[in-house]
Scaffold this motif. Sequence first.
Motif, PDB file in Angstrom:
ATOM      1  N   LYS A 292     -81.888  38.714 -17.112  1.00 16.72           N
ATOM      2  CA  LYS A 292     -81.493  39.512 -15.940  1.00 16.72           C
ATOM      3  C   LYS A 292     -80.885  38.625 -14.859  1.00 16.72           C
ATOM      4  O   LYS A 292     -79.881  38.969 -14.240  1.00 16.72           O
ATOM      5  CB  LYS A 292     -82.678  40.284 -15.395  1.00 16.72           C
ATOM      6  CG  LYS A 292     -82.315  41.203 -14.223  1.00 16.72           C
ATOM      7  CD  LYS A 292     -83.504  41.960 -13.710  1.00 16.72           C
ATOM      8  CE  LYS A 292     -83.189  42.896 -12.571  1.00 16.72           C
ATOM      9  NZ  LYS A 292     -82.212  42.466 -11.606  1.00 16.72           N
ATOM     10  N   ASN A 293     -81.482  37.464 -14.642  1.00 19.68           N
ATOM     11  CA  ASN A 293     -80.991  36.518 -13.644  1.00 19.68           C
ATOM     12  C   ASN A 293     -79.558  36.089 -13.987  1.00 19.68           C
ATOM     13  O   ASN A 293     -78.692  36.036 -13.106  1.00 19.68           O
ATOM     14  CB  ASN A 293     -81.926  35.307 -13.569  1.00 19.68           C
ATOM     15  CG  ASN A 293     -81.636  34.404 -12.405  1.00 19.68           C
ATOM     16  OD1 ASN A 293     -80.750  34.664 -11.606  1.00 19.68           O
ATOM     17  ND2 ASN A 293     -82.390  33.331 -12.316  1.00 19.68           N
ATOM     18  N   CYS A 294     -79.308  35.801 -15.257  1.00 15.91           N
ATOM     19  CA  CYS A 294     -77.956  35.424 -15.686  1.00 15.91           C
ATOM     20  C   CYS A 294     -76.974  36.581 -15.502  1.00 15.91           C
ATOM     21  O   CYS A 294     -75.850  36.386 -15.012  1.00 15.91           O
ATOM     22  CB  CYS A 294     -77.969  34.982 -17.146  1.00 15.91           C
ATOM     23  SG  CYS A 294     -78.791  33.403 -17.421  1.00 15.91           S
ATOM     24  N   LEU A 295     -77.399  37.780 -15.879  1.00 18.16           N
ATOM     25  CA  LEU A 295     -76.535  38.952 -15.722  1.00 18.16           C
ATOM     26  C   LEU A 295     -76.236  39.230 -14.257  1.00 18.16           C
ATOM     27  O   LEU A 295     -75.101  39.563 -13.899  1.00 18.16           O
ATOM     28  CB  LEU A 295     -77.179  40.173 -16.381  1.00 18.16           C
ATOM     29  CG  LEU A 295     -77.346  40.116 -17.904  1.00 18.16           C
ATOM     30  CD1 LEU A 295     -78.176  41.298 -18.397  1.00 18.16           C
ATOM     31  CD2 LEU A 295     -76.005  40.059 -18.603  1.00 18.16           C
ATOM     32  N   ASP A 296     -77.247  39.059 -13.398  1.00 16.60           N
ATOM     33  CA  ASP A 296     -77.059  39.274 -11.963  1.00 16.60           C
ATOM     34  C   ASP A 296     -76.042  38.303 -11.371  1.00 16.60           C
ATOM     35  O   ASP A 296     -75.406  38.604 -10.366  1.00 16.60           O
ATOM     36  CB  ASP A 296     -78.385  39.148 -11.216  1.00 16.60           C
ATOM     37  CG  ASP A 296     -79.330  40.310 -11.480  1.00 16.60           C
ATOM     38  OD1 ASP A 296     -78.881  41.334 -12.047  1.00 16.60           O
ATOM     39  OD2 ASP A 296     -80.528  40.184 -11.138  1.00 16.60           O
ATOM     40  N   ARG A 297     -75.876  37.149 -11.994  1.00 13.75           N
ATOM     41  CA  ARG A 297     -74.910  36.140 -11.541  1.00 13.75           C
ATOM     42  C   ARG A 297     -73.533  36.352 -12.171  1.00 13.75           C
ATOM     43  O   ARG A 297     -72.635  35.544 -11.995  1.00 13.75           O
ATOM     44  CB  ARG A 297     -75.418  34.746 -11.863  1.00 13.75           C
ATOM     45  CG  ARG A 297     -76.640  34.374 -11.074  1.00 13.75           C
ATOM     46  CD  ARG A 297     -77.107  32.998 -11.409  1.00 13.75           C
ATOM     47  NE  ARG A 297     -78.298  32.690 -10.626  1.00 13.75           N
ATOM     48  CZ  ARG A 297     -78.929  31.549 -10.696  1.00 13.75           C
ATOM     49  NH1 ARG A 297     -78.503  30.604 -11.509  1.00 13.75           N
ATOM     50  NH2 ARG A 297     -80.001  31.335  -9.967  1.00 13.75           N
ATOM     51  N   GLY A 298     -73.405  37.432 -12.950  1.00 11.18           N
ATOM     52  CA  GLY A 298     -72.120  37.763 -13.558  1.00 11.18           C
ATOM     53  C   GLY A 298     -71.856  37.097 -14.901  1.00 11.18           C
ATOM     54  O   GLY A 298     -70.737  37.116 -15.394  1.00 11.18           O
TER      55      GLY A 298
ATOM     56  N   ARG B 159     -80.933  44.080 -27.257  1.00 10.35           N
ATOM     57  CA  ARG B 159     -81.169  45.317 -26.507  1.00 10.35           C
ATOM     58  C   ARG B 159     -82.453  45.207 -25.680  1.00 10.35           C
ATOM     59  O   ARG B 159     -82.481  45.592 -24.516  1.00 10.35           O
ATOM     60  CB  ARG B 159     -81.240  46.503 -27.465  1.00 10.35           C
ATOM     61  CG  ARG B 159     -81.315  47.836 -26.724  1.00 10.35           C
ATOM     62  CD  ARG B 159     -81.143  49.033 -27.631  1.00 10.35           C
ATOM     63  NE  ARG B 159     -82.189  49.104 -28.642  1.00 10.35           N
ATOM     64  CZ  ARG B 159     -81.967  49.286 -29.938  1.00 10.35           C
ATOM     65  NH1 ARG B 159     -80.748  49.417 -30.390  1.00 10.35           N
ATOM     66  NH2 ARG B 159     -82.972  49.347 -30.774  1.00 10.35           N
ATOM     67  N   HIS B 160     -83.504  44.657 -26.273  1.00 10.26           N
ATOM     68  CA  HIS B 160     -84.779  44.490 -25.567  1.00 10.26           C
ATOM     69  C   HIS B 160     -84.625  43.582 -24.340  1.00 10.26           C
ATOM     70  O   HIS B 160     -85.187  43.865 -23.279  1.00 10.26           O
ATOM     71  CB  HIS B 160     -85.823  43.923 -26.523  1.00 10.26           C
ATOM     72  CG  HIS B 160     -87.135  43.622 -25.888  1.00 10.26           C
ATOM     73  ND1 HIS B 160     -88.022  44.611 -25.523  1.00 10.26           N
ATOM     74  CD2 HIS B 160     -87.706  42.443 -25.537  1.00 10.26           C
ATOM     75  CE1 HIS B 160     -89.095  44.048 -24.983  1.00 10.26           C
ATOM     76  NE2 HIS B 160     -88.914  42.743 -24.974  1.00 10.26           N
ATOM     77  N   LEU B 161     -83.861  42.497 -24.494  1.00 10.94           N
ATOM     78  CA  LEU B 161     -83.711  41.529 -23.402  1.00 10.94           C
ATOM     79  C   LEU B 161     -82.609  41.915 -22.421  1.00 10.94           C
ATOM     80  O   LEU B 161     -82.582  41.412 -21.299  1.00 10.94           O
ATOM     81  CB  LEU B 161     -83.412  40.138 -23.971  1.00 10.94           C
ATOM     82  CG  LEU B 161     -84.502  39.495 -24.807  1.00 10.94           C
ATOM     83  CD1 LEU B 161     -84.012  38.162 -25.377  1.00 10.94           C
ATOM     84  CD2 LEU B 161     -85.771  39.295 -23.990  1.00 10.94           C
ATOM     85  N   GLY B 162     -81.683  42.759 -22.856  1.00 16.63           N
ATOM     86  CA  GLY B 162     -80.557  43.121 -22.008  1.00 16.63           C
ATOM     87  C   GLY B 162     -79.353  42.222 -22.207  1.00 16.63           C
ATOM     88  O   GLY B 162     -78.441  42.202 -21.384  1.00 16.63           O
ATOM     89  N   ALA B 163     -79.324  41.449 -23.297  1.00 18.32           N
ATOM     90  CA  ALA B 163     -78.202  40.553 -23.578  1.00 18.32           C
ATOM     91  C   ALA B 163     -76.940  41.365 -23.856  1.00 18.32           C
ATOM     92  O   ALA B 163     -77.009  42.512 -24.287  1.00 18.32           O
ATOM     93  CB  ALA B 163     -78.531  39.645 -24.760  1.00 18.32           C
ATOM     94  N   THR B 164     -75.796  40.748 -23.620  1.00 17.02           N
ATOM     95  CA  THR B 164     -74.524  41.452 -23.747  1.00 17.02           C
ATOM     96  C   THR B 164     -73.875  41.312 -25.123  1.00 17.02           C
ATOM     97  O   THR B 164     -72.911  42.015 -25.414  1.00 17.02           O
ATOM     98  CB  THR B 164     -73.530  40.965 -22.678  1.00 17.02           C
ATOM     99  OG1 THR B 164     -73.387  39.541 -22.802  1.00 17.02           O
ATOM    100  CG2 THR B 164     -74.009  41.321 -21.285  1.00 17.02           C
TER     101      THR B 164
END
Length: 160
Positions: A80-86, A105-110
């Motif tokens: 999430k922290n990585c995604l929040d940083r774009g 999917r569980h972690l929210g990875a792209t």
Amino acid sequence: MAGSGPVRKAWNLTEHSLHGLLAFLDPDPNRAAEQYEKVREKLTRLFEWRGCIPGAEYADETFDRVMKPKIYPGAKDLVKNCLDRGHDVVLVSGALDFLMALLARHLGATGVIANRLEIKDRFATGKLLRPVVAGPEKARLVREHARAHGHELDECFAYS
């Protein structure tokens, strides 16, 4: 109890036991990975011969029972922290794609770069589709993915 058959001991594959198996197969990690794939391929063919359904149909159960309890507790927050940083978060693994997709999917990875089983008539043939995500090929696939998505590797991060 005479005649009741062998007693089976409960066993779980741990990271330590996997490393032990790989070391047993070959001291060189790349050759050990190749040997492991040969063994896995033979087992998959045995399962197909016995009429077993493909592993993808067991993916949810396997993920919930085996993988999920072993996930680092802060992994979701890190992603999430990585995604929040774009940032994109891509899981790269020699594991099978259907299991890695559940983890992503569980972690929210792209995204996911992982091995794919050949499936014919609902059954796994025991073969991995090319390219096989291992060794130098894994590195090439990461470089190719980065290029295709406009990322400079010097600006990327990798965690193990």
